[in-house]
Design an enzyme around this catalytic site. Structure first.
Site, PDB file in Angstrom:
ATOM      1  CB  SER A 132     -59.901 -12.603 -51.202  1.00  0.00           C
ATOM      2  OG  SER A 132     -58.618 -12.080 -50.948  1.00  0.00           O
ATOM      3  N   GLY A 176     -59.266 -12.436 -60.487  1.00  0.00           N
ATOM      4  CA  GLY A 176     -60.581 -11.808 -60.336  1.00  0.00           C
ATOM      5  C   GLY A 176     -61.393 -12.359 -59.179  1.00  0.00           C
ATOM      6  CB  CYS A 194     -57.744  -6.616 -55.896  1.00  0.00           C
ATOM      7  SG  CYS A 194     -57.618  -7.624 -57.363  1.00  0.00           S
ATOM      8  CE  LYS A 223     -52.204  -8.481 -49.998  1.00  0.00           C
ATOM      9  NZ  LYS A 223     -52.421  -9.887 -50.362  1.00  0.00           N
TER      10      LYS A 223
HETATM   11  C1  LIG Z   1     -52.118 -15.697 -58.357  1.00  0.00           C
HETATM   12  C2  LIG Z   1     -52.255 -14.649 -57.300  1.00  0.00           C
HETATM   13  C3  LIG Z   1     -53.492 -14.464 -56.693  1.00  0.00           C
HETATM   14  C4  LIG Z   1     -53.652 -13.503 -55.702  1.00  0.00           C
HETATM   15  N1  LIG Z   1     -54.869 -13.361 -55.114  1.00  0.00           N
HETATM   16  C5  LIG Z   1     -55.023 -12.501 -54.071  1.00  0.00           C
HETATM   17  C6  LIG Z   1     -56.239 -12.431 -53.359  1.00  0.00           C
HETATM   18  O1  LIG Z   1     -57.209 -13.135 -53.646  1.00  0.00           O
HETATM   19  N2  LIG Z   1     -56.324 -11.559 -52.332  1.00  0.00           N
HETATM   20  C7  LIG Z   1     -55.276 -10.768 -51.947  1.00  0.00           C
HETATM   21  O2  LIG Z   1     -55.397 -10.026 -50.989  1.00  0.00           O
HETATM   22  N3  LIG Z   1     -54.096 -10.843 -52.605  1.00  0.00           N
HETATM   23  C8  LIG Z   1     -53.941 -11.680 -53.646  1.00  0.00           C
HETATM   24  N4  LIG Z   1     -52.732 -11.749 -54.302  1.00  0.00           N
HETATM   25  C9  LIG Z   1     -51.625 -10.882 -53.864  1.00  0.00           C
HETATM   26  C10 LIG Z   1     -50.708 -11.600 -52.883  1.00  0.00           C
HETATM   27  O3  LIG Z   1     -51.391 -11.939 -51.705  1.00  0.00           O
HETATM   28  C11 LIG Z   1     -49.489 -10.742 -52.532  1.00  0.00           C
HETATM   29  O4  LIG Z   1     -49.916  -9.568 -51.876  1.00  0.00           O
HETATM   30  C12 LIG Z   1     -48.687 -10.355 -53.745  1.00  0.00           C
HETATM   31  O5  LIG Z   1     -48.627 -11.434 -54.635  1.00  0.00           O
HETATM   32  C13 LIG Z   1     -47.258  -9.912 -53.409  1.00  0.00           C
HETATM   33  O6  LIG Z   1     -46.500 -10.953 -52.848  1.00  0.00           O
HETATM   34  P1  LIG Z   1     -45.528 -11.930 -53.697  1.00  0.00           P
HETATM   35  O7  LIG Z   1     -44.681 -11.085 -54.546  1.00  0.00           O
HETATM   36  O8  LIG Z   1     -44.793 -12.728 -52.670  1.00  0.00           O
HETATM   37  O9  LIG Z   1     -46.431 -12.785 -54.522  1.00  0.00           O
HETATM   38  C14 LIG Z   1     -52.542 -12.707 -55.310  1.00  0.00           C
HETATM   39  C15 LIG Z   1     -51.309 -12.895 -55.931  1.00  0.00           C
HETATM   40  C16 LIG Z   1     -51.142 -13.853 -56.903  1.00  0.00           C
HETATM   41  C17 LIG Z   1     -49.800 -14.051 -57.545  1.00  0.00           C
END
Ligand SMILES: Cc1cc2nc3c(=O)[nH]c(=O)nc-3n(C[C@H](O)[C@H](O)[C@H](O)COP(=O)(O)O)c2cc1C
Ligand SMILES: Cc1cc2nc3c(=O)[nH]c(=O)nc-3n(C[C@H](O)[C@H](O)[C@H](O)COP(=O)(O)OP(=O)(O)OC[C@H]3O[C@@H](n4cnc5c(N)ncnc54)[C@H](O)[C@@H]3O)c2cc1C
Ligand code: FES
Lengths: 266, 304
Positions: free
Chosen positions: B46, B72, B128, B164
């Site tokens: 992001s 963050g 978030c 989202k």
């Molecule tokens: C380390 C990390 C950083 C993330 N940073 C963002 C982010 O910057 N923006 C966002 O929309 N989602 C962020 N997410 C959420 C993921 O895009 C995703 O929606 C969430 O992890 C669920 O999917 P998963 O279980 O396959 O990881 C982050 C997730 C993780 C683990």
């Protein structure tokens, strides 16, 4: 799928020892299967967490050698026996051992190469620092080939000056290096000219340490998981190696600016 | 051999797998690698108006059932992102830009500029759970805020917009409907849940520097599935089902719950970049064995 729980486990400081002007070794109570070139994430609760190498291993104990630079390294250096830090890891890919290796260390990069020298006692170790007061591990490795920028100890000049004649004589099978990135770039370029493989340990700002966030990206490689040790084939493809690194925000800056931010010399 | 190609809001994908935002998405070179490794589409980390350092470390940990993070929103800011991602020609899959802001106006300012890049879509995380000023902590996870932000971004770009959403939201159906009415092209469901916490009992302190963080991976998967299932019943726009997907079976479950595409994030921690090719191969194998020729046949299958 194997799932590893990546959380710090506390380790007690057993003993500490001053190595040079602002360089200190902390011995911690811990056994670890560690390959030279790998790193651990060191956690000081309520402060921060940063990558460090293990500079020496003995049964039941491991050493961190820390240069006092900013808030974190100062707090770490000042820990007293009985106090604890959190450790997770080891992470990353270490050096791949090959015949007729030569080690080239710059500054506190020697902390990274020291356990490799322990494993390869007969391999020549070239060690450069800016000045006599910044040399370390002189007792541990009495056979080191020393140089300083100001000539205050060993030969006056760069580690590359000591490496060059050995490459010219064709006696080197592989060069393992760690130190300021400008030095490693000079070592790599020299190896390229002689067609000798070079393995360099890169340093980048890290978050997860296990390949998820790509905060540590250098080219299309993650320094924490695909590295930190990269061989010549990988270094050749990395346009950022020797030129650029990323700040905490991910902004790409010159190595000089990166070094100033990390309050270390690039 | 089963056909994994799919179309999401007019975006053609070689398979339904999307690299989720915040995982691997920091640079053009890394996005290229993830796409080459088999991700059908890739999402950037992001991007906000100004550069952000994010929270201090530790920011990302794993536990027995997934990942907990409080990164963050560290990112270099829109100005730098425009340079980093100016040329996406090497990336063999469509790229999705993720945009965040503290209010609707800021979302629009960043989105307007990011949309000038050769990206296929703009994603708006309103969800978030661990970044003050943004997402859930800024009240963006309500039907009203969703409507306002989506409208503001719709006014500045004609590209597909993915909204989202948070798995925590009480009014998830209403939020998805508000997004659809305001011009969203798809719903990404879901972002991380929680926040949760991990304490080191020897140190007697929370491990994450921010103390709490979003929970993702295995623990999130059943929750994400239920969210996708509910949203599929409420809106007509497609859903990108995200949360805990680590195998071909998990991805097919998401499709059956109603997803058109499937996000993969945390599984990279256990499976590496290779996880995309592996999940795709597992999907194709299952489809072959069960006489399913195309992905569309699976979308929403659990509802029929
Ligand atoms: C380390 C990390 C950083 C993330 N940073 C963002 C982010 O910057 N923006 C966002 O929309 N989602 C962020 N997410 C959420 C993921 O895009 C995703 O929606 C969430 O992890 C669920 O999917 P998963 O279980 O396959 O990881 C982050 C997730 C993780 C683990
Ligand atoms: C994986 C990894 C883990 C690390 N772990 C630790 C750790 O645990 N603790 C720690 O303190 N550090 C660690 N480091 C090392 C540290 O990050 C670098 O070595 C540091 O940036 C070097 O700073 P310095 O001030 O010691 O070097 P300097 O004193 O500035 O330089 C050392 C030598 O490099 C030579 N040199 C400089 N520029 C050139 C050039 N252009 N051409 C040729 N030679 C040159 C100098 O002449 C001198 O001989 C680690 C590095 C890596 C990659
Ligand atoms: S520090 Fe997260 S991928 Fe390297």
């Amino acid at each position: 799928m194997q799932r590893i729980v990546e959380q710090p486990v506390m380790a007690r400081v057993l003993e500490r020892r001053d190595e040079a002007a602002d360089l200190r070794t902390l011995w911690l109570e811990r056994d670890m299967a560690f390959q030279p070139g790998q790193f651990v994430m060191v956690w000081i609760p309520e402060l921060d967490e940063k990558p460090y190498t293990i500079s020496a291993l003995r049964p039941g104990r491991i050493a961190l050698t820390v240069r006092r630079r900013g808030v974190f390294s100062s707090r770490l250096s000042d820990l007293r026996p009985g106090e604890s830090v959190g450790l997770r890891g080891p992470y990353g890919k270490g050096y791949a051992i090959k015949p007729r290796g030569v080690l080239v260390a710059g500054g506190c990069g020697l902390a990274v190469l020291a356990p490799l020298k322990d494993a390869l006692p007969d391999a020549p170790l070239i060690f450069g620092a800016r000045t006599r007061g910044e040399l370390l591990f002189l007792d541990r490795f009495p056979d080191m080939l020393l140089c300083t920028d100001d000539g205050s100890a060993g030969q006056r000049g760069f580690p590359t000056d000591l490496l060059r004649p050995r490459l010219e004589r064709g006696e080197v099978g592989v060069v393992y290096t760690c130190g300021p990135e400008v030095m490693m770039k000079a070592v790599f370029d020299l190896c390229e000219r002689h067609g000798v493989e070079c393995q360099a340990a890169l340093e980048r700002y890290m978050k997860c340490g296990f390949g998820l966030c790509a905060q540590c990206a250098c080219g299309d490689q993650r320094v924490c998981l695909d590295g930190p040790v990269f061989d010549s084939a990988a270094l050749r493809r990395m346009e950022e190696f020797g030129h650029w690194a990323r700040l905490k925000s991910g902004r790409r800056v010159t190595l000089n600016e990166y070094g100033n931010w990390r309050s270390c010399r690039p | 051999m089963a056909d994994l190609t799919t179309t999401l809001c007019g975006i053609r994908m070689a398979n339904p797998l999307v690299l989720a935002s915040g995982v691997l998405g920091t640079t053009r070179a890394i996005l290229t690698r993830a796409a080459r490794a088999g991700a059908g589409a890739v999402t950037m980390k992001s991007i906000s108006l100004e550069p952000r350092d994010g929270h201090p470390n530790p920011t990302i940990l794993t536990f027995e059932a997934g990942v907990i993070n409080a990164v963050g929103y560290s990112n270099p800011g829109v100005e730098e992102a425009l340079a980093e991602f100016a040329d996406l020609g090497d990336v063999p899959s469509p790229v999705i830009a993720s945009v965040v802001g503290r209010n609707a106006e800021e979302f629009a300012r960043v989105a307007e500029r990011m949309a000038r890049l050769p990206v296929a879509a703009i994603e708006l995380p309103l969800s978030c759970p661990h970044t003050p000023g943004y997402g859930t902590l800024a009240g963006q996870s309500t039907p009203e805020a969703t409507r306002e932000i989506t409208r503001a971004v719709r006014a500045v770009t004609a590209k597909p917009i993915f909204v989202k959403v948070s798995p925590n939201a009480q009014a998830l159906g209403e939020i998805a409907a508000a997004a659809e009415q305001a011009g969203a092209s798809a719903i990404t469901a879901v972002n991380s849940m929680g926040p949760g916490m991990v304490i080191n009992i020897e140190a007697r302190r929370p491990v994450l520097a921010f103390k709490m963080g979003g929970v993702t991976g295995a623990a999130l998967r059943p929750v994400a599935l239920r969210c996708v299932y509910d949203i599929y019943r409420t809106v007509r726009i497609p859903v990108i089902g995200t949360g805990g997907v680590a195998t071909g079976r998990h991805a097919i479950e998401m499709l059956m719950a109603g997803a058109t595409a499937v996000g993969v994030g945390s599984a990279v921690a256990g499976g590496g970049v290779e996880v995309f090719a592996r999940i795709a191969a597992e999907m194709a194998e299952w489809m072959d064995r069960n006489g399913v020729a195309r992905v569309e046949e699976l979308i929403g299958a659990a509802h029929r």
